[in-house]
Design a protein around this motif. Structure first.
Motif, PDB file in Angstrom:
ATOM      1  N   UNK A 144      -5.161   2.553  -9.203  1.00 58.14           N
ATOM      2  CA  UNK A 144      -4.312   3.515  -8.508  1.00 58.14           C
ATOM      3  C   UNK A 144      -4.979   4.881  -8.527  1.00 58.14           C
ATOM      4  N   UNK A 145      -5.456   5.336  -7.371  1.00 57.48           N
ATOM      5  CA  UNK A 145      -6.206   6.599  -7.367  1.00 57.48           C
ATOM      6  C   UNK A 145      -5.313   7.821  -7.567  1.00 57.48           C
ATOM      7  N   UNK A 146      -4.017   7.611  -7.654  1.00 56.84           N
ATOM      8  CA  UNK A 146      -3.147   8.723  -8.050  1.00 56.84           C
ATOM      9  C   UNK A 146      -3.292   9.011  -9.539  1.00 56.84           C
ATOM     10  N   UNK A 147      -3.796   8.026 -10.290  1.00 54.46           N
ATOM     11  CA  UNK A 147      -3.919   8.151 -11.741  1.00 54.46           C
ATOM     12  C   UNK A 147      -5.368   8.232 -12.213  1.00 54.46           C
ATOM     13  N   UNK A 148      -6.291   7.621 -11.463  1.00 56.34           N
ATOM     14  CA  UNK A 148      -7.696   7.536 -11.875  1.00 56.34           C
ATOM     15  C   UNK A 148      -8.517   7.143 -10.657  1.00 56.34           C
ATOM     16  N   UNK A 149      -9.839   7.208 -10.731  1.00 58.85           N
ATOM     17  CA  UNK A 149     -10.648   6.764  -9.589  1.00 58.85           C
ATOM     18  C   UNK A 149     -10.341   5.326  -9.201  1.00 58.85           C
ATOM     19  N   UNK A 150     -10.347   5.056  -7.916  1.00 54.60           N
ATOM     20  CA  UNK A 150     -10.011   3.721  -7.427  1.00 54.60           C
ATOM     21  C   UNK A 150     -10.991   2.669  -7.938  1.00 54.60           C
ATOM     22  N   UNK A 151     -12.251   3.059  -8.098  1.00 54.58           N
ATOM     23  CA  UNK A 151     -13.274   2.100  -8.546  1.00 54.58           C
ATOM     24  C   UNK A 151     -14.408   2.873  -9.196  1.00 54.58           C
ATOM     25  N   UNK A 152     -15.287   2.150  -9.843  1.00 54.18           N
ATOM     26  CA  UNK A 152     -16.480   2.783 -10.390  1.00 54.18           C
ATOM     27  C   UNK A 152     -17.505   2.961  -9.268  1.00 54.18           C
ATOM     28  N   UNK A 153     -18.482   3.781  -9.527  1.00 54.57           N
ATOM     29  CA  UNK A 153     -19.560   3.979  -8.570  1.00 54.57           C
ATOM     30  C   UNK A 153     -20.297   2.659  -8.309  1.00 54.57           C
ATOM     31  N   UNK A 154     -20.518   1.880  -9.366  1.00 52.07           N
ATOM     32  CA  UNK A 154     -21.203   0.602  -9.211  1.00 52.07           C
ATOM     33  C   UNK A 154     -20.381  -0.352  -8.351  1.00 52.07           C
ATOM     34  N   UNK A 155     -19.063  -0.327  -8.485  1.00 48.01           N
ATOM     35  CA  UNK A 155     -18.226  -1.177  -7.644  1.00 48.01           C
ATOM     36  C   UNK A 155     -18.307  -0.752  -6.180  1.00 48.01           C
ATOM     37  N   UNK A 156     -18.424   0.554  -5.934  1.00 48.30           N
ATOM     38  CA  UNK A 156     -18.604   1.024  -4.560  1.00 48.30           C
ATOM     39  C   UNK A 156     -19.910   0.490  -3.987  1.00 48.30           C
ATOM     40  N   UNK A 157     -20.980   0.589  -4.778  1.00 51.55           N
ATOM     41  CA  UNK A 157     -22.265   0.039  -4.330  1.00 51.55           C
ATOM     42  C   UNK A 157     -22.153  -1.460  -4.073  1.00 51.55           C
ATOM     43  N   UNK A 158     -21.494  -2.156  -4.983  1.00 54.91           N
ATOM     44  CA  UNK A 158     -21.376  -3.609  -4.867  1.00 54.91           C
ATOM     45  C   UNK A 158     -20.620  -3.999  -3.609  1.00 54.91           C
ATOM     46  N   UNK A 159     -19.571  -3.252  -3.278  1.00 56.17           N
ATOM     47  CA  UNK A 159     -18.796  -3.540  -2.062  1.00 56.17           C
ATOM     48  C   UNK A 159     -19.673  -3.437  -0.824  1.00 56.17           C
ATOM     49  N   UNK A 160     -20.456  -2.381  -0.744  1.00 56.61           N
ATOM     50  CA  UNK A 160     -21.339  -2.200   0.407  1.00 56.61           C
ATOM     51  C   UNK A 160     -22.408  -3.289   0.441  1.00 56.61           C
ATOM     52  N   UNK A 161     -22.929  -3.649  -0.724  1.00 57.91           N
ATOM     53  CA  UNK A 161     -23.956  -4.700  -0.774  1.00 57.91           C
ATOM     54  C   UNK A 161     -23.422  -6.031  -0.263  1.00 57.91           C
ATOM     55  N   UNK A 162     -22.167  -6.364  -0.585  1.00 58.78           N
ATOM     56  CA  UNK A 162     -21.582  -7.608  -0.069  1.00 58.78           C
ATOM     57  C   UNK A 162     -21.603  -7.597   1.456  1.00 58.78           C
ATOM     58  N   UNK A 163     -21.184  -6.469   2.052  1.00 56.70           N
ATOM     59  CA  UNK A 163     -21.206  -6.363   3.511  1.00 56.70           C
ATOM     60  C   UNK A 163     -22.605  -6.524   4.076  1.00 56.70           C
ATOM     61  N   UNK A 164     -23.595  -5.910   3.426  1.00 58.49           N
ATOM     62  CA  UNK A 164     -24.978  -6.041   3.879  1.00 58.49           C
ATOM     63  C   UNK A 164     -25.449  -7.487   3.832  1.00 58.49           C
ATOM     64  N   UNK A 165     -25.127  -8.160   2.742  1.00 64.07           N
ATOM     65  CA  UNK A 165     -25.575  -9.542   2.569  1.00 64.07           C
ATOM     66  C   UNK A 165     -24.925 -10.481   3.580  1.00 64.07           C
ATOM     67  N   UNK A 166     -23.635 -10.280   3.834  1.00 67.15           N
ATOM     68  CA  UNK A 166     -22.961 -11.125   4.823  1.00 67.15           C
ATOM     69  C   UNK A 166     -23.481 -10.841   6.229  1.00 67.15           C
ATOM     70  N   UNK A 167     -23.789  -9.580   6.516  1.00 64.54           N
ATOM     71  CA  UNK A 167     -24.356  -9.246   7.819  1.00 64.54           C
ATOM     72  C   UNK A 167     -25.693  -9.943   8.019  1.00 64.54           C
ATOM     73  N   UNK A 168     -26.487 -10.020   6.968  1.00 60.72           N
ATOM     74  CA  UNK A 168     -27.782 -10.691   7.088  1.00 60.72           C
ATOM     75  C   UNK A 168     -27.599 -12.172   7.409  1.00 60.72           C
ATOM     76  N   UNK A 169     -26.587 -12.783   6.794  1.00 62.19           N
ATOM     77  CA  UNK A 169     -26.302 -14.186   7.084  1.00 62.19           C
ATOM     78  C   UNK A 169     -25.803 -14.355   8.517  1.00 62.19           C
ATOM     79  N   UNK A 170     -24.849 -13.534   8.904  1.00 66.70           N
ATOM     80  CA  UNK A 170     -24.182 -13.735  10.186  1.00 66.70           C
ATOM     81  C   UNK A 170     -25.008 -13.262  11.378  1.00 66.70           C
ATOM     82  N   UNK A 171     -25.597 -12.077  11.286  1.00 61.82           N
ATOM     83  CA  UNK A 171     -26.333 -11.533  12.436  1.00 61.82           C
ATOM     84  C   UNK A 171     -27.826 -11.795  12.340  1.00 61.82           C
ATOM     85  N   UNK A 172     -28.314 -12.100  11.138  1.00 62.48           N
ATOM     86  CA  UNK A 172     -29.711 -12.439  10.979  1.00 62.48           C
ATOM     87  C   UNK A 172     -29.947 -13.926  11.130  1.00 62.48           C
TER      88      UNK A 172
END
Length: 359
Positions: A144-172
């Motif tokens: 809950x970002x009203x109380x604390x950060x929604x996620x860690x910095x590493x989790x933010x990176x990980x979220x973007x990496x998942x999207x990159x990896x799936x894009x490589x599968x689907x569009x590559x």
């Protein structure tokens, strides 16, 4: 403070510009087609955009895919949605069973659907291990970002990496040329509105809407929650990644990664509603050259949607009063995109048809 992973930096560096020479060649061909100049309006613009990405004056608008990224949001506990958080998992089941609006529209458009779990808190037991569910959970929802950060910095990176990896599968690997961005997550209009306010420095009451149908009391509560969250986190932002980790959602950042990865493979990326468009804005902030790979399918009644589109600098194709999300508006735009490509490939020229051109 963790540095940006090499995988993300390399993906951003690999995104080229649309090839304007091919856009010009497509425009030249369009001028020879059997119609008055410019008479097919935005369809001609879409055709030139596809030509610039695919580097041909005979582009294709298929195959197309709609990706529905799902995750829960801790801020939902603060009463910002008309629906309980368990609806996220229930809707994931609906997508997999083919019963949601996006399924119906995708079938009509001939588009494939991929459903991705980035962090659903209450996933129905019969979906665990489901062969049609892409399982990449970062955590059981954000905090809950009203109380604390929604996620860690590493989790933010990980979220973007998942999207990159799936894009490589689907569009590559799989060869999809058009990717529509869809999402599901109770509370994600709150996260998207907070991100938009922070990224654009817009007043909260200009970007916040009623989401899934909040009454007046719920709407005011949602505004207060975002105002308070920005007051808590705003002075602490050190860079864009810090902003994203404090206010973001796993599915929103995942979609930003998917957009970046699809653009790396020169696929067209179709934005949907507020949440999807904020994901597109995040992608633009990470890589400004991606703008030429984006299409705005529609504009909806959520007030922040227009602000996000204006910030990116793209004009929507449709205005149908849609506010469902899921990728529904983006799927409705797919036949227009395919038609724009078909016209360049299949329409006769004045010479080939034996028709006198303009004098």
């Amino acid at each position: 403070m963790g540095s940006v992973p090499v995988e993300i930096l390399q993906a951003v560096d690999a995104i080229g510009q649309p090839d304007l020479d091919w856009a010009a060649r497509a425009a030249s061909r369009q001028s020879c087609l059997t119609m008055p100049p410019g008479s097919l309006g935005r369809l001609l613009e879409l055709g030139r955009q596809l030509a610039s990405l695919q580097r041909t004056d005979r582009p294709v608008g298929e195959p197309s895919l709609v990706a529905v990224f799902a995750a829960d949001h801790g801020v939902a506990a603060s009463g910002v949605s008309a629906y309980p958080s368990e609806v996220t998992g229930q809707m994931v089941a609906n997508y997999l069973h083919g019963g949601a609006a996006v399924n119906v529209l995708a079938r009509r458009a001939g588009a494939a659907i991929r459903v991705v779990n980035l962090g659903v808190a209450s996933l129905p037991k019969d979906l665990v291990g489901h062969d049609q569910l892409e399982a990449h959970p970062i955590a059981s929802g954000t905090r809950n970002f009203l109380l604390e950060p929604a996620m860690t910095r590493e989790q933010a990176f990980q979220s973007v990496r998942v999207g990159l990896q799936l894009a490589e599968q689907w569009t590559g690997h799989d060869g999809y040329r058009v990717v529509a961005l869809g999402e599901m997550g109770i509370g994600n209009t709150t996260s998207s509105s907070a991100l938009l306010a922070a990224l654009t420095k817009s007043p909260v009451d200009r970007v916040v809407g009623r989401g899934t149908g909040l009454d007046d009391e719920g709407y005011l509560r949602k505004c207060r929650v975002i105002d308070e969250a920005l007051a808590i986190h705003g002075p602490k932002f050190v860079d864009v990644w810090d902003l994203l980790s404090r206010l973001g959602g796993f599915e929103i950042l995942g979609l930003a990664g998917l957009a970046l990865g699809a653009a790396r493979n020169r696929a067209l990326v179709v934005l949907d509603g507020l949440i999807s468009t904020v994901a597109g804005l995040i992608a633009v902030r990470l890589c400004p050259s991606i703008k030429g790979f984006l299409v705005a399918s529609h504009v909806g009644p959520e007030p922040g949607h227009r602000i996000a589109l204006a910030e990116i600098g793209i004009t929507p194709l449709l205005d149908l009063g849609l506010r469902l999300g899921e990728g529904t508006g983006a799927v409705l735009a797919l036949p227009l995109i395919a038609s724009a490509a078909d016209l360049l490939r299949e329409m006769a020229t004045f010479d080939s048809a034996g028709i006198s051109g303009p004098s």
